[in-house]
Design an enzyme around this catalytic site. Structure first.
Site, PDB file in Angstrom:
ATOM      1  CG  HIS A 104      24.986  32.055  95.127  1.00  0.00           C
ATOM      2  ND1 HIS A 104      25.279  32.828  94.041  1.00  0.00           N
ATOM      3  CD2 HIS A 104      25.969  31.145  95.210  1.00  0.00           C
ATOM      4  CE1 HIS A 104      26.390  32.385  93.483  1.00  0.00           C
ATOM      5  NE2 HIS A 104      26.844  31.365  94.182  1.00  0.00           N
TER       6      HIS A 104
HETATM    7  C1  UD1 Z   1      27.980  26.188  95.221  1.00  0.00           C
HETATM    8  C2  UD1 Z   1      29.435  26.605  95.010  1.00  0.00           C
HETATM    9  C3  UD1 Z   1      29.485  28.040  94.485  1.00  0.00           C
HETATM   10  C4  UD1 Z   1      28.601  28.203  93.275  1.00  0.00           C
HETATM   11  C5  UD1 Z   1      27.195  27.771  93.624  1.00  0.00           C
HETATM   12  C6  UD1 Z   1      26.251  27.922  92.469  1.00  0.00           C
HETATM   13  C7  UD1 Z   1      31.027  25.581  96.583  1.00  0.00           C
HETATM   14  C8  UD1 Z   1      31.934  25.849  97.711  1.00  0.00           C
HETATM   15  N1  UD1 Z   1      30.208  26.579  96.244  1.00  0.00           N
HETATM   16  O1  UD1 Z   1      27.480  26.979  96.288  1.00  0.00           O
HETATM   17  O2  UD1 Z   1      30.812  28.339  94.131  1.00  0.00           O
HETATM   18  O3  UD1 Z   1      28.596  29.555  92.882  1.00  0.00           O
HETATM   19  O4  UD1 Z   1      27.251  26.399  94.029  1.00  0.00           O
HETATM   20  O5  UD1 Z   1      24.978  27.515  92.784  1.00  0.00           O
HETATM   21  O6  UD1 Z   1      31.065  24.516  95.997  1.00  0.00           O
HETATM   22  N2  UD1 Z   1      20.660  23.159  97.758  1.00  0.00           N
HETATM   23  C9  UD1 Z   1      19.428  22.739  97.332  1.00  0.00           C
HETATM   24  N3  UD1 Z   1      19.342  22.071  96.161  1.00  0.00           N
HETATM   25  C10 UD1 Z   1      20.426  21.804  95.385  1.00  0.00           C
HETATM   26  C11 UD1 Z   1      21.683  22.229  95.834  1.00  0.00           C
HETATM   27  C12 UD1 Z   1      21.797  22.925  97.016  1.00  0.00           C
HETATM   28  O7  UD1 Z   1      18.415  22.963  97.989  1.00  0.00           O
HETATM   29  O8  UD1 Z   1      20.255  21.200  94.325  1.00  0.00           O
HETATM   30  C13 UD1 Z   1      20.748  23.910  99.025  1.00  0.00           C
HETATM   31  C14 UD1 Z   1      21.138  23.028 100.160  1.00  0.00           C
HETATM   32  O9  UD1 Z   1      20.385  23.372 101.259  1.00  0.00           O
HETATM   33  C15 UD1 Z   1      22.590  23.391 100.420  1.00  0.00           C
HETATM   34  C16 UD1 Z   1      22.673  24.822  99.939  1.00  0.00           C
HETATM   35  O10 UD1 Z   1      21.732  24.922  98.890  1.00  0.00           O
HETATM   36  O11 UD1 Z   1      22.949  23.241 101.741  1.00  0.00           O
HETATM   37  C17 UD1 Z   1      24.029  25.200  99.440  1.00  0.00           C
HETATM   38  O12 UD1 Z   1      24.486  24.259  98.454  1.00  0.00           O
HETATM   39  P1  UD1 Z   1      26.067  23.985  98.280  1.00  0.00           P
HETATM   40  O13 UD1 Z   1      26.314  23.102  97.122  1.00  0.00           O
HETATM   41  O14 UD1 Z   1      26.648  23.593  99.554  1.00  0.00           O
HETATM   42  O15 UD1 Z   1      26.658  25.419  97.965  1.00  0.00           O
HETATM   43  P2  UD1 Z   1      26.128  26.577  97.041  1.00  0.00           P
HETATM   44  O16 UD1 Z   1      25.779  27.713  97.901  1.00  0.00           O
HETATM   45  O17 UD1 Z   1      25.116  26.096  96.067  1.00  0.00           O
END
Ligand code: UD1
Length: 360
Positions: free
Chosen positions: A202
């Site tokens: 990821h």
């Molecule tokens: C975040 C953390 C990362 C961690 C990861 C674990 C930061 C900078 N990064 O990255 O360090 O390893 O979480 O998962 O904080 N989304 C969903 N459902 C959810 C959450 C997210 O669909 O419940 C999707 C959304 O489209 C979102 C994307 O995942 O835009 C990324 O989510 P985000 O929290 O921005 O970062 P992660 O890649 O999850």
């Protein structure tokens, strides 16, 4: 006031919330920023890990880094002003960590960072920025491994703020290991114990660029031809595979089992019984070390060097040749003996809470 936001925070906060019960001088509150909001990225973990319902949920959700960080700060400030806690405790390195940390120190509230001092020395990683900044403004810094202590010293953090206490995520692993044993996930997925690999992916550096993702797929295609490869895919990875038109190729690989994100207990069982694990996660490098399962980390660096020193973790980057050379060595060899890092004994949260009770 304890803060969680994203999935990897939940395994870290769970043992702390439990340990507070033995320190009546401390009255813990739990705040969820809402950075992760899907049931299988958040609520499921609260239930399985027995984390109490958050006292407050800021409901911030997804956004660009600036928007997400700013929205968390906006929502967190009135909460701090209303409750005026003696300290704010943040864990890990996600956007919620730095956002809430920054609000706390600006309001003169003491900041506590759990999992301090880890450094990949790669400023291209959003988490590295979050780690460096959070540590630089924290009043109490709890480290999981000695490299963290050395990094903080080098950055000029006063010695009396730094405590090497072990790893709260490993507290959670050890507490739930027996329950995970009774998970039926291997039967459900028809996986032979010790005869399959687990994949997670990821990191933006791996999944946000079509060329890198394609190179990784080249290697994964070979692995899944050799043994079943289980892939619980993160939502951002799913989205990127679709965006780059790679979902079809992935779907056509017969040995690759593409799953939605799965719960803690099933995942722990999957890790524990795997022949090996391929990942770009930080936490999984640590979990495989304790489970004594070989881990190939699909990155050029790690902020958790103790996992490499213990022998369980190998950095293989995103180059198919390197990944497959290491894969063949492990898949064809005897299971080697790995060491366990000092203080990764299931009692890190108790140590932290004791130090906090004294400090506050
Ligand atoms: C975040 C953390 C990362 C961690 C990861 C674990 C930061 C900078 N990064 O990255 O360090 O390893 O979480 O998962 O904080 N989304 C969903 N459902 C959810 C959450 C997210 O669909 O419940 C999707 C959304 O489209 C979102 C994307 O995942 O835009 C990324 O989510 P985000 O929290 O921005 O970062 P992660 O890649 O999850």
């Amino acid at each position: 006031m304890n803060v969680v936001g994203a999935r990897p925070n939940l395994m870290k906060i769970a043992p702390l919330m439990e340990a507070y019960a033995s320190e009546p001088a401390l009255e813990p509150l739990l705040v969820h920023t809402g950075q992760h909001y899907d049931d299988n990225m958040s609520d499921l973990f609260f239930r399985q890990l027995g984390i109490p319902e958050p006292d407050l949920n800021l409901g911030v959700g997804s956004g660009s880094h600036a928007v997400q960080t700013a929205e968390i700060m906006r929502a967190f400030e009135p909460v701090l002003l209303e409750h005026r806690p003696g300290a704010v405790l943040v864990v890990g390195d996600v956007n919620s960590t730095i956002a809430c940390g920054l609000v706390a120190v600006k309001l003169g509230v003491r900041l506590v960072h759990v999992e301090a001092g880890l450094r990949s020395f790669d400023r291209g990683m959003p988490e590295e920025i979050n780690r460096v900044l959070t540590d630089s403004i924290s009043d109490l810094l709890f480290c999981t491994e000695r490299s963290g202590v050395l990094n903080l010293r080098r950055e000029g953090i006063p010695e009396e703020r730094i405590h090497l206490v072990g790893n709260v995520m490993i507290d959670t692993l050890l507490r739930h290991r027996a329950a995970a044993e009774s998970s039926r996930v291997l039967e459900e997925l028809a996986l032979p114990p010790g005869g399959y690999a687990v994949l997670t992916l990821h990191r933006p550096s791996n999944v946000d660029h079509p060329e890198t993702l394609e190179k990784l797929l080249d290697a994964l295609e070979v692995v899944q031809g050799d043994m079943p490869l289980v892939f619980p895919a993160h939502p951002r990875t799913r989205a990127k595979l679709a965006e780059f038109g790679l979902a079809r190729r992935l779907g056509s690989l017969p040995g690759l089992l593409l799953l939605d994100p799965i719960g803690y207990l099933d995942f722990l069982k999957l890790l524990a019984s795997a022949r090996l694990v391929l990942t770009d996660s930080g936490g999984i490098q640590e979990e495989t070390t304790i489970l004594r399962v070989p881990c190939l980390t699909l990155r050029e660096n790690t902020e958790r060097p103790v996992t490499v020193e213990m022998g369980s973790n190998r950095l293989v980057g995103a180059d198919p040749q390197r990944i497959l050379a290491a894969y063949r060595e492990i898949a064809g060899g005897e299971a080697p003996a790995f060491g366990v890092p000092p203080l990764w004994d299931g009692r890190a949260a108790a140590r932290i809470v004791r130090i906090l009770a004294e400090a506050l």
